[in-house]
Design a protein around this motif. Structure first.
Motif, mmCIF file in Angstrom:
data_model
loop_
_atom_site.group_PDB
_atom_site.id
_atom_site.type_symbol
_atom_site.label_atom_id
_atom_site.label_comp_id
_atom_site.label_asym_id
_atom_site.label_seq_id
_atom_site.Cartn_x
_atom_site.Cartn_y
_atom_site.Cartn_z
ATOM 1 N N LYS A 181 0.344 -1.340 -0.147
ATOM 2 C CA LYS A 181 0.363 0.220 0.344
ATOM 3 C C LYS A 181 0.990 1.507 -0.667
ATOM 4 C CE LYS A 181 -1.810 1.019 4.071
ATOM 5 N NZ LYS A 181 -2.733 0.991 4.416
ATOM 6 N N VAL A 182 0.943 1.865 -1.259
ATOM 7 C CA VAL A 182 1.428 3.482 -1.208
ATOM 8 C C VAL A 182 0.466 4.603 -1.085
ATOM 9 C CG1 VAL A 182 3.207 4.040 -2.170
ATOM 10 C CG2 VAL A 182 3.071 2.252 -2.850
ATOM 11 N N ARG A 183 1.179 5.443 0.010
ATOM 12 C CA ARG A 183 0.113 6.741 0.278
ATOM 13 C C ARG A 183 1.181 7.928 -0.440
ATOM 14 N NH1 ARG A 183 -0.643 5.754 6.059
ATOM 15 N NH2 ARG A 183 1.167 4.594 5.372
ATOM 16 N N PHE A 184 0.343 8.676 -1.127
ATOM 17 C CA PHE A 184 1.352 9.634 -1.505
ATOM 18 C C PHE A 184 0.296 11.574 -0.883
ATOM 19 C CE2 PHE A 184 1.802 6.972 -4.596
ATOM 20 C CZ PHE A 184 3.025 6.906 -5.627
ATOM 21 N N ALA A 185 1.167 12.494 -0.554
ATOM 22 C CA ALA A 185 1.124 13.446 -0.319
ATOM 23 C C ALA A 185 0.615 14.106 -1.410
ATOM 24 C CB ALA A 185 1.988 14.309 0.536
ATOM 25 N N PRO A 186 -0.430 15.282 -1.310
ATOM 26 C CA PRO A 186 -0.549 15.722 -2.540
ATOM 27 C C PRO A 186 0.475 16.766 -2.459
ATOM 28 C CG PRO A 186 -2.062 16.927 -0.990
ATOM 29 C CD PRO A 186 -1.370 15.390 -0.338
ATOM 30 N N GLY A 187 0.433 16.728 -4.276
ATOM 31 C CA GLY A 187 1.344 16.424 -5.401
ATOM 32 C C GLY A 187 2.361 15.708 -5.130
ATOM 33 N N ALA A 188 2.531 14.596 -4.576
ATOM 34 C CA ALA A 188 3.965 13.731 -4.281
ATOM 35 C C ALA A 188 3.997 12.633 -5.776
ATOM 36 C CB ALA A 188 3.986 12.798 -3.304
ATOM 37 N N ARG A 189 4.746 12.582 -6.292
ATOM 38 C CA ARG A 189 5.182 11.354 -7.062
ATOM 39 C C ARG A 189 6.392 10.661 -7.276
ATOM 40 N NH1 ARG A 189 5.722 17.131 -8.286
ATOM 41 N NH2 ARG A 189 7.783 18.041 -9.666
ATOM 42 N N THR A 190 6.713 9.751 -8.491
ATOM 43 C CA THR A 190 7.748 8.917 -8.247
ATOM 44 C C THR A 190 8.633 9.534 -9.267
ATOM 45 O OG1 THR A 190 6.928 7.167 -10.223
ATOM 46 C CG2 THR A 190 6.408 6.960 -8.285
ATOM 47 N N ALA A 191 9.796 9.308 -9.095
ATOM 48 C CA ALA A 191 10.812 9.653 -10.718
ATOM 49 C C ALA A 191 10.000 9.238 -11.980
ATOM 50 C CB ALA A 191 12.178 9.259 -10.535
ATOM 51 N N TRP A 192 11.052 8.566 -12.778
ATOM 52 C CA TRP A 192 10.490 7.980 -13.787
ATOM 53 C C TRP A 192 10.644 6.450 -13.153
ATOM 54 C CZ3 TRP A 192 7.954 8.292 -18.190
ATOM 55 C CH2 TRP A 192 7.459 10.157 -18.683
ATOM 56 N N THR B 76 0.655 -1.634 -16.019
ATOM 57 C CA THR B 76 1.474 -1.057 -16.854
ATOM 58 C C THR B 76 2.374 -1.889 -17.383
ATOM 59 O OG1 THR B 76 1.789 0.795 -15.107
ATOM 60 C CG2 THR B 76 3.833 0.224 -16.831
ATOM 61 N N PRO B 77 2.817 -2.957 -18.659
ATOM 62 C CA PRO B 77 2.997 -3.806 -19.607
ATOM 63 C C PRO B 77 4.644 -3.678 -18.522
ATOM 64 C CG PRO B 77 2.314 -2.533 -20.624
ATOM 65 C CD PRO B 77 1.895 -1.437 -19.484
ATOM 66 N N PRO B 78 5.341 -4.699 -18.899
ATOM 67 C CA PRO B 78 7.057 -5.067 -18.224
ATOM 68 C C PRO B 78 7.493 -4.157 -19.480
ATOM 69 C CG PRO B 78 6.056 -6.890 -19.054
ATOM 70 C CD PRO B 78 4.662 -6.427 -19.093
ATOM 71 N N GLY B 79 8.777 -3.169 -18.456
ATOM 72 C CA GLY B 79 9.588 -2.841 -19.169
ATOM 73 C C GLY B 79 8.935 -0.866 -19.755
ATOM 74 N N GLU B 80 8.009 -0.546 -19.726
ATOM 75 C CA GLU B 80 7.145 0.421 -19.874
ATOM 76 C C GLU B 80 8.067 1.582 -18.711
ATOM 77 O OE1 GLU B 80 3.033 2.560 -20.287
ATOM 78 O OE2 GLU B 80 3.183 0.838 -21.605
ATOM 79 N N GLU B 81 8.379 2.805 -19.276
ATOM 80 C CA GLU B 81 8.564 3.243 -18.572
ATOM 81 C C GLU B 81 7.242 4.606 -18.294
ATOM 82 O OE1 GLU B 81 11.821 5.844 -19.352
ATOM 83 O OE2 GLU B 81 13.170 3.696 -19.031
ATOM 84 N N HIS B 82 6.977 5.555 -16.971
ATOM 85 C CA HIS B 82 6.033 5.690 -16.512
ATOM 86 C C HIS B 82 5.824 6.092 -15.039
ATOM 87 C CE1 HIS B 82 5.972 1.581 -14.085
ATOM 88 N NE2 HIS B 82 4.978 2.139 -13.158
ATOM 89 N N TRP B 83 5.393 7.068 -14.518
ATOM 90 C CA TRP B 83 5.329 7.585 -13.202
ATOM 91 C C TRP B 83 3.685 7.654 -12.109
ATOM 92 C CZ3 TRP B 83 2.368 11.860 -13.001
ATOM 93 C CH2 TRP B 83 2.143 12.662 -14.187
ATOM 94 N N HIS B 84 4.200 7.872 -11.175
ATOM 95 C CA HIS B 84 2.537 7.576 -10.787
ATOM 96 C C HIS B 84 2.297 8.615 -9.427
ATOM 97 C CE1 HIS B 84 3.560 3.504 -9.394
ATOM 98 N NE2 HIS B 84 4.078 3.504 -10.361
ATOM 99 N N ALA B 85 1.608 9.904 -9.380
ATOM 100 C CA ALA B 85 1.603 10.722 -8.685
ATOM 101 C C ALA B 85 -0.127 11.105 -8.004
ATOM 102 C CB ALA B 85 1.393 12.085 -9.486
ATOM 103 N N ALA B 86 0.023 11.750 -7.606
ATOM 104 C CA ALA B 86 -0.987 12.020 -6.426
ATOM 105 C C ALA B 86 -1.455 14.217 -7.257
ATOM 106 C CB ALA B 86 -1.226 12.414 -4.869
ATOM 107 N N ALA B 87 -3.302 13.816 -7.166
ATOM 108 C CA ALA B 87 -2.932 15.387 -8.105
ATOM 109 C C ALA B 87 -3.105 16.258 -7.059
ATOM 110 C CB ALA B 87 -4.549 14.751 -8.025
#
Length: 141
Positions: A40-51, A87-98
């Motif tokens: 379970k991953v919780r993001f503060a408003p505006g927080a995001r992963t790196a690519w 997200t398929p294997p190897g696809e670069e992406h990021w996740h974020a909170a609004a």
């Protein structure tokens, strides 16, 4: 059968996340014959992963808030509670909170043959990439 031991909530590292992001482990492999990892991953408003990308892909089930997921082609997908993104294997992406609300998702993935290569981290998502996504107000694809 047994109840799994609880691990303390950890804050994800700034090398891989911008803003405050917390991780609660739900399940990890008991031995080499198992690969599943669930958290379970919780993001503060505006927080995001790196690519980043995952060797065997990833499922992300949003449980709270409004999630933004971006791809290298500029696609941004808004995901709401109860929806699952794959997200398929190897696809670069990021996740974020609004920018205006916390977001929580359950991450489900399988370890690579070498668990150290399960996730490949890249550069941080720029403020412009994130702002473009959060200003869009919804999915673009």
């Amino acid at each position: 059968m047994n109840i799994e031991p609880q691990t303390p909530t950890t804050k994800n590292p700034p090398e891989q996340f911008a803003g405050d992001v917390w991780l609660d482990v739900i399940a990890v492999p008991h031995g080499p014959e198992q690969r599943a990892v669930v958290a379970k991953v919780r993001f503060a408003p505006g927080a995001r992963t790196a690519w980043h990308s995952h060797a065997r892909g990833q499922y992300l089930h949003v449980t709270q808030g409004r999630a933004l997921f971006g791809g290298r082609d500029g696609t941004v997908i808004e995901v709401l509670p109860g929806q699952t993104l794959y997200t398929p294997p190897g696809e670069e992406h990021w996740h974020a909170a609004a920018p205006d609300a916390f977001m929580e998702h359950v991450a489900i993935l399988e370890n690579a043959d070498d668990p150290a290569t399960t996730t490949v981290w890249r550069e941080h998502v720029s403020d412009a990439e994130y702002s473009g996504a959060s200003d869009a107000g919804g999915p673009t694809d």
